[in-house]
Enzyme design. Structure first.
Site, PDB file in Angstrom:
ATOM      1  N   CYS A  69      27.129 -10.065 -57.287  1.00 25.08           N
ATOM      2  CA  CYS A  69      28.344 -10.143 -58.101  1.00 25.08           C
ATOM      3  C   CYS A  69      29.553 -10.239 -57.179  1.00 25.08           C
ATOM      4  O   CYS A  69      29.851  -9.309 -56.420  1.00 25.08           O
ATOM      5  CB  CYS A  69      28.456  -8.918 -58.997  1.00 25.08           C
ATOM      6  SG  CYS A  69      30.035  -8.781 -59.870  1.00 25.08           S
TER       7      CYS A  69
ATOM      8  N   CYS B 244      32.241  -7.593 -57.944  1.00 21.69           N
ATOM      9  CA  CYS B 244      31.863  -6.273 -57.439  1.00 21.69           C
ATOM     10  C   CYS B 244      31.962  -6.228 -55.919  1.00 21.69           C
ATOM     11  O   CYS B 244      32.325  -5.196 -55.345  1.00 21.69           O
ATOM     12  CB  CYS B 244      30.442  -5.930 -57.875  1.00 21.69           C
ATOM     13  SG  CYS B 244      30.241  -5.861 -59.671  1.00 21.69           S
TER      14      CYS B 244
ATOM     15  N   ASP C 148      39.880 -38.927 -30.410  1.00 21.07           N
ATOM     16  CA  ASP C 148      39.765 -39.113 -28.977  1.00 21.07           C
ATOM     17  C   ASP C 148      38.934 -40.384 -28.781  1.00 21.07           C
ATOM     18  O   ASP C 148      38.266 -40.835 -29.708  1.00 21.07           O
ATOM     19  CB  ASP C 148      39.064 -37.900 -28.354  1.00 21.07           C
ATOM     20  CG  ASP C 148      38.787 -38.091 -26.880  1.00 21.07           C
ATOM     21  OD1 ASP C 148      39.704 -38.507 -26.159  1.00 21.07           O
ATOM     22  OD2 ASP C 148      37.643 -37.848 -26.460  1.00 21.07           O
TER      23      ASP C 148
ATOM     24  N   ASP D 102      35.516 -34.523 -28.229  1.00 14.78           N
ATOM     25  CA  ASP D 102      34.269 -33.944 -27.726  1.00 14.78           C
ATOM     26  C   ASP D 102      34.411 -33.207 -26.407  1.00 14.78           C
ATOM     27  O   ASP D 102      33.525 -32.462 -26.015  1.00 14.78           O
ATOM     28  CB  ASP D 102      33.213 -35.041 -27.542  1.00 14.78           C
ATOM     29  CG  ASP D 102      33.499 -35.880 -26.305  1.00 14.78           C
ATOM     30  OD1 ASP D 102      34.574 -36.504 -26.256  1.00 14.78           O
ATOM     31  OD2 ASP D 102      32.661 -35.898 -25.392  1.00 14.78           O
TER      32      ASP D 102
ATOM     33  N   ASP E  11      39.904 -31.594 -24.961  1.00 12.06           N
ATOM     34  CA  ASP E  11      40.312 -31.768 -26.354  1.00 12.06           C
ATOM     35  C   ASP E  11      40.509 -30.440 -27.073  1.00 12.06           C
ATOM     36  O   ASP E  11      41.019 -30.413 -28.191  1.00 12.06           O
ATOM     37  CB  ASP E  11      39.263 -32.595 -27.118  1.00 12.06           C
ATOM     38  CG  ASP E  11      39.140 -34.006 -26.578  1.00 12.06           C
ATOM     39  OD1 ASP E  11      40.164 -34.558 -26.157  1.00 12.06           O
ATOM     40  OD2 ASP E  11      38.025 -34.550 -26.563  1.00 12.06           O
TER      41      ASP E  11
END
Length: 702
Positions: free
Chosen positions: A10, A13, A403, A593, A597
């Site tokens: 829940c 909850c 890039d 990558d 960067d």
């Protein structure tokens, strides 16, 4: 302190548990990860962990008696705990039996006309479906928690019996339990939608010792440099360099790509892939904590902890919504009775309808479920999104910044020219030695070419210094060697000119004397142009930032179809230009990558790291990771995010509109309790069904 709340289903909850735990005197902060069923508690200095654990357990048992609290032992313990959870068969039997009793009772009341039999049958249906709700309601009453959903639902349904609406009283409880069961099922299904990633965690690794014997050990006990053996059909437990012959592996669990991938001798194999060919021998390159599998599991585990603004809004909204509706119900019942001067069941009936509508479950569960579904759908396609806030950022973005090297291009460089040709051998050898410790793709290509031509040239120790964004400075045979771009030559006063040719140029000098250059070419990725085209179809502007020369950058930009290209940039200049782009954009995404960067990834509204060859720093800084380096996955992530965002808005608008309409109609005496049941249970079920659509995304093969 990390705690596993086993059986937590829940969301409302879960938030109440978090708030009460955070209010404990020994607690600095409490964070709830509902989808992982994980409660992270930061204790204050001097707190007694055992006493705190006991108090937290008491809080949890008061709010959710069926939830057990254990130490969060990562993934194996979590899996074992999940297996101990009772299934829903008992609840299904109760629902079916209750439905049969209710149906017979309605027949007895409306067709046969026997009210006594109808009362007995409908009361039996009511108790069969909701005896546990009634018990919790009584307990909550003594605890002073009168706004608990169990108490309110019990009060509303019991009130319906009190005013003679037996069928509606039984139906409220029965449909409430159906809705609860359906929500629990949806939550578990969404959890299991990415639970396959949890199976990536290896149970053991086969380590070959110096005497040739193989022993099975825990992956956590394997050190970098150890040699492990992976049999056909086994999952690779740790990242490592392939020592044996070329082999084929199933990478679908990581990349979403069903076609097996061939790994060559000397190539790094990622943990989590399945060996499909002969026995693999790998030299472990990273310990388990830094391996691909460990990083993926950590990202998945923490994904739902990064809440989107919509999730935070709903959490805050629920705190005010329920008390307001309950207060309105009390006023709706009491004021007319004061005016009329006595009790009236007709006046009480609208108030009972208000109480039924008061539960905010449709919003509290469907909104996070939508985000989690989107995250799960992305993970199946090899895209790891780090939270709902990232999905929101992707929905708002209108500009994608790339890039170049390793993102739009393959990052596989080849030496295509050495100038002057008559001094090619010396230039190549000297450049390779200078770049000995560099991991830049261009430097790797030079070293590879030198080794192919001259064999081992790295017998002597070389002192070198990498100058960010420019190249390297090395001491070789007592002479200062520079290898890098024109900016490096200019910095040290070496005169040179860039050739008007596409590709990356590495200039070389020795003790201030210019020796020549090496031209290196990179290839554009097969799907880069397709990815850019798709992004433009989605209304995105595209930009490329690179430290490469203008000629090389322009060539790749034209091939990919990029709108605007910035070349010759230092890492800090990339961040500055990104900030300028952000001024005129609704939201900016950056994809890169390399380690250079990382600052730009963090500065962007959302950053994508190309994970397959990406650096650790880039992956840590990014908000999403593309596991197989396919730029088309960025477009897929945008599609998934857009779909998830639409579903979230649909659920919020639909739930609020229906509840508000029924509240107004109930207040004026038009809507009955059946309408109230639909506004609560019906809306919850429809919202959850809609939320589950977010996880259904299958990228079309182009």
């Amino acid at each position: 302190m990390d705690l596993l709340l086993n059986g937590l289903d829940c969301a409302h909850c879960a938030e109440k548990i978090r708030c009460e735990v955070e209010n404990l005197p020994d607690v600095e902060r409490a964070e709830m990860n509902f989808m992982a069923k994980k409660l992270t508690v930061t204790e204050k200095n001097g707190a007694d962990p055992e006493a705190l654990f006991e108090r937290i357990g008491k809080i949890v048992s008061e709010i959710e008696p069926d939830v057990s609290v254990t130490e969060f032992g990562k993934y194996l313990e979590k899996k074992e705990a999940d297996e101990e959870e009772p299934d829903g068969k008992v609840m299904i039997i109760r629902i079916i039996l209750s439905a049969i009793l209710a149906a017979v009772g309605i027949v007895a009341e409306h067709i046969i006309g026997n009210e006594a039999a109808a009362l007995v049958l409908l009361l039996a249906a009511y108790l069969t479906a909701g005896y546990d709700v009634l018990l919790l309601a009584v307990k909550n009453l003594f605890r002073g928690k009168m706004l608990d959903e169990h108490f309110l639902m019990a009060l509303a349904s019991a009130g319906a019996f009190a005013v003679g609406e037996y069928a509606e009283g039984a139906a409220v409880m029965l449909l409430y339990q159906i809705g609860e069961y359906f929500q629990d099922y949806a939550v578990e299904k969404s959890r299991k939608s990415i639970a396959g990633l949890m199976e990536l965690r290896p149970d053991s690794a086969s380590v070959r010792s110096a005497d040739g014997k193989i022993r099975r050990v825990s992956p956590e006990n394997v050190k970098a440099g150890d040699v492990i053996v992976v049999a056909p059909g086994e999952r690779v437990p740790l990242d490592g360099v392939l020592l044996s012959d070329d082999c084929s592996a199933d990478t679908s669990a990581l990349t979403g790509e069903s076609v097996p991938r061939t790994f060559r001798r000397g190539e790094e194999v990622m943990s989590g892939v399945i060996n499909l060919s002969a026995v693999m021998e790998l030299e472990v390159s990273r310990e388990y904590g830094q391996s691909t599998v460990a990083r993926i599991l950590e990202m998945v585990e923490n994904a739902s902890a990064r809440k989107a603004p919509a999730e935070s809004f709903i959490t805050k909204f629920a705190k005010f919504y329920t008390p307001c509706v309950v207060a309105a119900a009390v006023l709706l019942a009491v004021i007319p009775m004061i005016i009329d001067g006595g009790f009236s069941s007709e006046r009480l009936y609208p108030a009972l309808s208000f109480l039924v509508v008061s539960c905010p479950c449709a919003l509290v569960i469907s909104v996070p479920l939508s985000y989690f579904g989107g995250i799960g759908g992305a993970s199946k396609n090899g895209i790891l999104i780090k939270g709902g806030s990232v999905i929101d950022a992707l929905c708002k973005a209108d500009t994608v910044v790339f890039d170049k090297t390793g993102t739009l291009t393959e990052g596989v460089f080849e030496v295509t020219e050495i100038f002057p040709a008559e001094n090619a051998d010396r230039i190549l050898t000297l450049c390779a030695k200078a770049e000995r410790y560099s991991t830049h793709p261009a430097a790797l290509s030079v070293k590879r070419k030198a080794e192919e031509s001259f064999g081992d040239i790295f017998s002597d120790e070389i002192s070198s210094e990498e100058l960010s964004g420019m190249g390297v400075k090395a001491e070789i045979d007592g002479k200062t060697v520079l290898a890098g771009n024109k900016r490096l030559m200019d910095k040290f006063g070496v005169s040179c000119e860039n050739p008007e040719k596409a590709g990356t140029v590495i200039h070389l000098s020795e003790d201030g004397k210019y020796l020549g250059y090496i031209l290196i070419s990179d290839r554009i990725k097969p799907r880069s142009a397709e990815a850019v085209k798709r992004l433009k179809q989605l209304g995105m502007k595209t930009v490329m930032l690179t430290g490469d020369r203008e000629a090389a950058a322009r060539e790749i930009g034209e091939k990919a179809g990029i709108d605007k290209v910035y070349s010759g940039l230092m890492p800090d200049q990339k961040a500055s230009i990104l900030e300028e782009i952000q001024k005129d954009a609704k939201g900016v995404i950056f994809a890169g990558d390399g380690i250079n960067d990382a600052p730009v990834l963090m500065a962007a509204d959302a950053g994508f790291a190309m994970g397959g060859i990406g650096s650790d720093a880039a992956i840590e800084a990014a908000d999403a990771v593309i596991m197989d380096d396919d730029p088309m996955k960025i477009a897929h992530a945008m599609d998934i995010s857009a779909k998830t965002g639409r579903i979230v808005k649909q659920n919020i608008v639909f739930a609020l509109a229906v509840k508000l309409a029924v509240l107004i109609l109930a207040a004026v005496g038009i809507a009955n309790m059946w309408a109230a049941v639909f506004a609560d249970v019906g809306v919850s079920m429809l919202a959850v069904l809609n939320a589950m659509r977010a996880g259904r995304y299958k990228a079309a093969r182009q």
